[in-house]
Motif scaffolding. Sequence first.
Motif, PDB file in Angstrom:
ATOM      1  N   LYS A   1     -10.947  21.985  -5.873  1.00 42.79           N
ATOM      2  CA  LYS A   1     -10.480  20.706  -6.559  1.00 42.79           C
ATOM      3  C   LYS A   1      -9.227  20.939  -7.392  1.00 42.79           C
ATOM      4  O   LYS A   1      -8.317  20.025  -7.524  1.00 42.79           O
ATOM      5  CB  LYS A   1     -11.489  20.296  -7.624  1.00 42.79           C
TER       6      LYS A   1
ATOM      7  N   ARG B   1       1.370   4.637  -2.737  1.00 40.42           N
ATOM      8  CA  ARG B   1       1.096   5.894  -2.420  1.00 40.42           C
ATOM      9  C   ARG B   1       2.117   6.889  -2.184  1.00 40.42           C
ATOM     10  O   ARG B   1       1.896   8.215  -2.580  1.00 40.42           O
ATOM     11  CB  ARG B   1       0.288   5.788  -1.094  1.00 40.42           C
TER      12      ARG B   1
ATOM     13  N   SER C   1       0.422  17.455  -6.086  1.00 42.39           N
ATOM     14  CA  SER C   1       1.043  16.591  -4.803  1.00 42.39           C
ATOM     15  C   SER C   1       1.773  17.232  -3.856  1.00 42.39           C
ATOM     16  O   SER C   1       2.383  18.410  -4.235  1.00 42.39           O
ATOM     17  CB  SER C   1       1.814  15.581  -5.197  1.00 42.39           C
TER      18      SER C   1
ATOM     19  N   ARG D   1      -5.434  18.597  -7.247  1.00 42.97           N
ATOM     20  CA  ARG D   1      -4.620  17.953  -8.107  1.00 42.97           C
ATOM     21  C   ARG D   1      -3.270  17.741  -7.798  1.00 42.97           C
ATOM     22  O   ARG D   1      -2.590  16.801  -8.122  1.00 42.97           O
ATOM     23  CB  ARG D   1      -4.737  18.626  -9.256  1.00 42.97           C
TER      24      ARG D   1
ATOM     25  N   LEU E   1     -17.896  15.542  -5.494  1.00 44.38           N
ATOM     26  CA  LEU E   1     -17.206  16.656  -5.916  1.00 44.38           C
ATOM     27  C   LEU E   1     -18.141  17.935  -6.417  1.00 44.38           C
ATOM     28  O   LEU E   1     -17.455  18.965  -6.353  1.00 44.38           O
ATOM     29  CB  LEU E   1     -16.315  16.467  -7.158  1.00 44.38           C
TER      30      LEU E   1
ATOM     31  N   SER F   1       0.733  -1.127   0.028  1.00 40.96           N
ATOM     32  CA  SER F   1      -0.005  -0.062  -0.182  1.00 40.96           C
ATOM     33  C   SER F   1       0.902   1.222  -0.035  1.00 40.96           C
ATOM     34  O   SER F   1       0.654   2.284  -0.510  1.00 40.96           O
ATOM     35  CB  SER F   1      -0.838   0.015   1.070  1.00 40.96           C
TER      36      SER F   1
ATOM     37  N   GLN G   1      -2.895  14.209  -3.011  1.00 39.34           N
ATOM     38  CA  GLN G   1      -3.978  14.641  -2.108  1.00 39.34           C
ATOM     39  C   GLN G   1      -5.112  13.890  -1.834  1.00 39.34           C
ATOM     40  O   GLN G   1      -5.520  13.092  -2.935  1.00 39.34           O
ATOM     41  CB  GLN G   1      -4.397  16.238  -2.899  1.00 39.34           C
ATOM     42  N   ALA G   2      -5.753  13.959  -0.858  1.00 38.26           N
ATOM     43  CA  ALA G   2      -6.829  13.171  -0.390  1.00 38.26           C
ATOM     44  C   ALA G   2      -8.219  14.085  -0.768  1.00 38.26           C
ATOM     45  O   ALA G   2      -8.148  15.168  -1.431  1.00 38.26           O
ATOM     46  CB  ALA G   2      -7.089  12.841   0.977  1.00 38.26           C
ATOM     47  N   PHE G   3      -9.394  13.645  -0.785  1.00 41.15           N
ATOM     48  CA  PHE G   3     -10.700  14.110  -0.865  1.00 41.15           C
ATOM     49  C   PHE G   3     -11.020  14.577  -2.360  1.00 41.15           C
ATOM     50  O   PHE G   3     -11.663  15.671  -2.465  1.00 41.15           O
ATOM     51  CB  PHE G   3     -10.862  15.431  -0.063  1.00 41.15           C
ATOM     52  N   LYS G   4     -10.522  13.913  -3.228  1.00 42.28           N
ATOM     53  CA  LYS G   4     -10.725  14.186  -4.559  1.00 42.28           C
ATOM     54  C   LYS G   4     -11.381  13.109  -5.473  1.00 42.28           C
ATOM     55  O   LYS G   4     -11.608  12.953  -6.542  1.00 42.28           O
ATOM     56  CB  LYS G   4      -9.290  14.686  -5.328  1.00 42.28           C
ATOM     57  N   ARG G   5     -11.847  12.036  -4.743  1.00 44.76           N
ATOM     58  CA  ARG G   5     -12.550  10.839  -5.286  1.00 44.76           C
ATOM     59  C   ARG G   5     -14.005  11.052  -5.811  1.00 44.76           C
ATOM     60  O   ARG G   5     -14.300  10.645  -6.564  1.00 44.76           O
ATOM     61  CB  ARG G   5     -12.049   9.850  -4.619  1.00 44.76           C
ATOM     62  N   HIS G   6     -14.746  11.408  -4.703  1.00 44.22           N
ATOM     63  CA  HIS G   6     -16.130  11.693  -4.802  1.00 44.22           C
ATOM     64  C   HIS G   6     -16.866  12.620  -4.121  1.00 44.22           C
ATOM     65  O   HIS G   6     -16.004  13.485  -3.510  1.00 44.22           O
ATOM     66  CB  HIS G   6     -16.597  10.143  -4.489  1.00 44.22           C
TER      67      HIS G   6
END
Length: 65
Positions: free
Chosen positions: A41, A13, A47, A45, A33, A9, A26-31
């Motif tokens: 957003k 990552r 890193s 994007r 939105l 893992s 970055q986290a919080f960009k999957r769904h």
Amino acid sequence: MPKMKSKSSAKKRFTVRAGGTIKRGQAFKRHILTKKTTKNKRHLRSSTEVAKSDVKSIRSMLPYA
């Protein structure tokens, strides 16, 4: 002694830069939105660097990186 295994893992990552710092996405960009702003957003994007408090645990997960 046998070789140590890297955590799969963590391999996926994190990347270790030439200077020794660790890069992460970055986290919080999957769904979910729709409620996030375009500016938010866009900033997600890129890193970033891993926090100083987490470096020790990530290095133990990646013994040969």
